[in-house]
Design a protein around this motif. Structure first.
Motif, mmCIF file in Angstrom:
data_model
loop_
_atom_site.group_PDB
_atom_site.id
_atom_site.type_symbol
_atom_site.label_atom_id
_atom_site.label_comp_id
_atom_site.label_asym_id
_atom_site.label_seq_id
_atom_site.Cartn_x
_atom_site.Cartn_y
_atom_site.Cartn_z
ATOM 1 N N PHE A 145 0.956 -1.192 -0.011
ATOM 2 C CA PHE A 145 0.016 0.002 -0.065
ATOM 3 C C PHE A 145 0.706 1.310 0.099
ATOM 4 N N ALA A 146 2.112 1.092 -0.507
ATOM 5 C CA ALA A 146 2.981 2.363 -0.346
ATOM 6 C C ALA A 146 2.636 3.285 -1.079
ATOM 7 N N ASP A 147 2.021 3.132 -2.364
ATOM 8 C CA ASP A 147 1.714 4.203 -3.249
ATOM 9 C C ASP A 147 0.074 4.532 -3.327
ATOM 10 N N ILE A 148 -0.626 3.674 -2.393
ATOM 11 C CA ILE A 148 -2.059 3.786 -2.344
ATOM 12 C C ILE A 148 -2.665 4.543 -1.325
ATOM 13 N N THR A 149 -2.733 6.034 -1.277
ATOM 14 C CA THR A 149 -2.921 6.800 -0.042
ATOM 15 C C THR A 149 -4.636 7.086 -0.290
ATOM 16 N N THR A 150 -5.219 6.585 -1.233
ATOM 17 C CA THR A 150 -6.835 7.065 -0.966
ATOM 18 C C THR A 150 -7.699 5.813 -0.660
ATOM 19 N N LEU A 151 -7.224 4.947 -0.127
ATOM 20 C CA LEU A 151 -7.898 3.925 0.461
ATOM 21 C C LEU A 151 -8.692 4.097 1.861
ATOM 22 N N ARG A 152 -9.983 3.982 1.624
ATOM 23 C CA ARG A 152 -10.903 4.094 2.975
ATOM 24 C C ARG A 152 -11.534 2.756 3.502
ATOM 25 N N ARG A 153 -11.461 1.716 2.823
ATOM 26 C CA ARG A 153 -11.880 0.483 3.422
ATOM 27 C C ARG A 153 -11.047 -0.638 2.813
ATOM 28 N N ILE A 154 -10.529 -1.669 3.566
ATOM 29 C CA ILE A 154 -9.882 -2.775 3.289
ATOM 30 C C ILE A 154 -10.506 -4.046 4.087
ATOM 31 N N ASP A 155 -10.976 -5.038 3.070
ATOM 32 C CA ASP A 155 -11.400 -6.170 3.739
ATOM 33 C C ASP A 155 -10.737 -7.489 3.269
ATOM 34 N N PHE A 156 -9.917 -7.828 4.305
ATOM 35 C CA PHE A 156 -8.976 -9.326 4.203
ATOM 36 C C PHE A 156 -9.691 -10.339 4.878
ATOM 37 N N SER A 157 -11.096 -10.518 5.198
ATOM 38 C CA SER A 157 -11.690 -11.570 5.785
ATOM 39 C C SER A 157 -11.355 -12.869 5.171
ATOM 40 N N GLY A 158 -11.155 -13.939 5.932
ATOM 41 C CA GLY A 158 -11.212 -15.392 5.360
ATOM 42 C C GLY A 158 -9.763 -15.686 4.480
ATOM 43 N N ASN A 159 -8.697 -14.929 4.936
ATOM 44 C CA ASN A 159 -7.597 -15.454 4.368
ATOM 45 C C ASN A 159 -6.739 -16.257 5.211
ATOM 46 N N ARG A 160 -5.451 -16.338 4.920
ATOM 47 C CA ARG A 160 -4.487 -17.094 5.940
ATOM 48 C C ARG A 160 -3.383 -16.148 6.487
ATOM 49 N N ILE A 161 -3.617 -15.027 6.634
ATOM 50 C CA ILE A 161 -2.627 -13.958 6.913
ATOM 51 C C ILE A 161 -2.039 -14.318 8.340
ATOM 52 N N GLU A 162 -0.773 -14.368 8.352
ATOM 53 C CA GLU A 162 0.044 -14.629 9.743
ATOM 54 C C GLU A 162 0.925 -13.664 10.011
ATOM 55 N N GLU A 163 1.287 -12.737 9.060
ATOM 56 C CA GLU A 163 2.262 -11.777 9.282
ATOM 57 C C GLU A 163 1.912 -10.263 8.658
ATOM 58 N N ILE A 164 1.943 -9.401 9.254
ATOM 59 C CA ILE A 164 1.486 -7.914 8.600
ATOM 60 C C ILE A 164 2.974 -7.020 9.249
ATOM 61 N N GLU A 165 3.682 -6.756 8.176
ATOM 62 C CA GLU A 165 4.888 -5.885 8.506
ATOM 63 C C GLU A 165 4.350 -4.770 8.996
ATOM 64 N N ASP A 166 5.308 -4.090 9.960
ATOM 65 C CA ASP A 166 5.166 -2.788 10.930
ATOM 66 C C ASP A 166 5.242 -1.750 9.819
ATOM 67 N N GLY A 167 4.371 -0.872 9.766
ATOM 68 C CA GLY A 167 4.156 0.143 8.971
ATOM 69 C C GLY A 167 3.378 -0.240 7.492
ATOM 70 N N ALA A 168 2.641 -1.366 7.494
ATOM 71 C CA ALA A 168 2.083 -1.743 6.430
ATOM 72 C C ALA A 168 0.515 -0.696 5.954
ATOM 73 N N PHE A 169 0.230 -0.259 7.095
ATOM 74 C CA PHE A 169 -1.022 0.627 7.083
ATOM 75 C C PHE A 169 -0.601 2.117 7.541
ATOM 76 N N SER A 170 0.485 2.304 7.681
ATOM 77 C CA SER A 170 1.101 3.745 8.359
ATOM 78 C C SER A 170 0.846 4.766 7.183
ATOM 79 N N LYS A 171 0.784 4.654 5.899
ATOM 80 C CA LYS A 171 0.768 5.678 4.930
ATOM 81 C C LYS A 171 -0.975 5.907 4.602
ATOM 82 N N LEU A 172 -1.752 5.005 5.138
ATOM 83 C CA LEU A 172 -3.276 4.864 4.760
ATOM 84 C C LEU A 172 -3.922 6.073 5.864
#
Length: 293
Positions: free
Chosen positions: A134-161
């Motif tokens: 999401f480094a270049d996507i600053t316009t996001l207002r809603r994100i839905d990752f329900s029902g995946n297999r996410i184990e790791e989220i890097e620090d700062g992954a959402f910091s620019k949102l």
């Protein structure tokens, strides 16, 4: 003399006259029978020839059909493949700032158009969210990752949102929470594997717009600290919470303090008996849902 001639005539010619019709009948019957046999033979031969032609044609049709069916079976035996290297708006559905990437078995966040405001990537096989996603996507207002297999989220992954208001990470495999963007109003992390040590002490403190927080069906041992005043709905059901302090929801040094915005707290399915912690709810307008006795 005439009498003798008459007698002779009757004796010779009458039997011949009387016997003639049967001979003619037999001949007629024989002729018709022979005709029936002849015609029947012709019909039978024609029928057999047609039957052979039909059998030949039928064999050819069956063979062609069999080949086609075998071809269909061979096509069905080939497992479906999904080309995840396709451009995002061919792999997903892009519509007026919204990107729908649901149930397409992607394993990573796809590159998004820069004007994307809403991303729906539910029920896929995503295991990791990186800062670069999401480094270049600053316009996001809603994100839905329900029902995946996410184990790791890097620090700062959402910091620019900085415009992000709603984030759902429900039904994944997280053991800790990432740093959340400041303007969130709704955060859903139900049905993960999050323990209390996986939530930083000030994880929610600066989220002054957060109204809906869902942390049910995890492995929390205690209620998260420093919950913002803006919170209206808090779901903590089916965790492993065993203790609550007087400062969990209220302020022990201020008996007049009322948490005015809180409408609902769910704590059922936890091993704690809420009746033992009456002072912990003195500032609430409604008691939490849970076990009291």
């Amino acid at each position: 003399m005439k009498t003798l001639q008459t007698t002779f005539f009757l004796f010779v010619f009458v039997p011949l006259v009387n016997s003639a019709p049967p001979i003619q009948q037999e001949s007629l019957q024989f002729y018709e029978y022979d005709t029936d046999v002849t015609m029947g033979s012709l019909i039978q031969q024609d029928y057999e020839m047609q039957s052979k032609d039909i059998r030949k044609d039928g064999t050819n049709v069956s063979l062609d059909t069999s080949l086609r069916l075998q071809g269909d079976d061979s096509e069905r035996d080939v497992p479906p493949t999904k080309d995840t290297n396709l451009p995002t708006c061919l792999l997903c559905v892009c519509l007026s700032g919204s990107v729908y990437c649901e149930e397409i078995d992607i394993e990573a966040v796809p590159p998004l158009p820069k004007e994307t405001a809403y991303l729906y990537a539910r029920f896929n096989k995503i295991k990791r969210i990186a800062v670069s996603d999401f480094a270049d996507i600053t316009t996001l207002r809603r994100i839905d990752f329900s029902g995946n297999r996410i184990e790791e989220i890097e620090d700062g992954a959402f910091s620019k949102l900085l415009l992000l208001e709603e984030l759902s990470l429900a039904e994944n495999r997280l053991i800790k929470l990432p740093v959340l963007p400041p303007k969130l109003t709704t955060f859903n992390a139900n049905q993960n594997r999050i323990k209390s040590r996986g939530i930083k002490a000030n994880a929610f403190k600066k989220l002054t717009n957060l109204a809906y927080l869902y942390l049910g069906h995890n492995a929390l041992e205690s209620v998260p600290l420093n919950l913002p005043e803006s919170l209206r709905i808090l779901h903590l059901q089916y965790n492993n919470i065993t203790t609550i302090t007087d400062d969990t929801f209220c302020k022990s040094n201020n008996t007049r303090y009322i948490r005015t915005h809180m409408d609902e707290i769910r704590m059922e399915g936890n091993p704690i008996l809420l009746a033992k912690h009456v002072n912990a709810f003195s500032c609430l307008r409604t008691l939490p849902v849970g076990t009291y006795y």
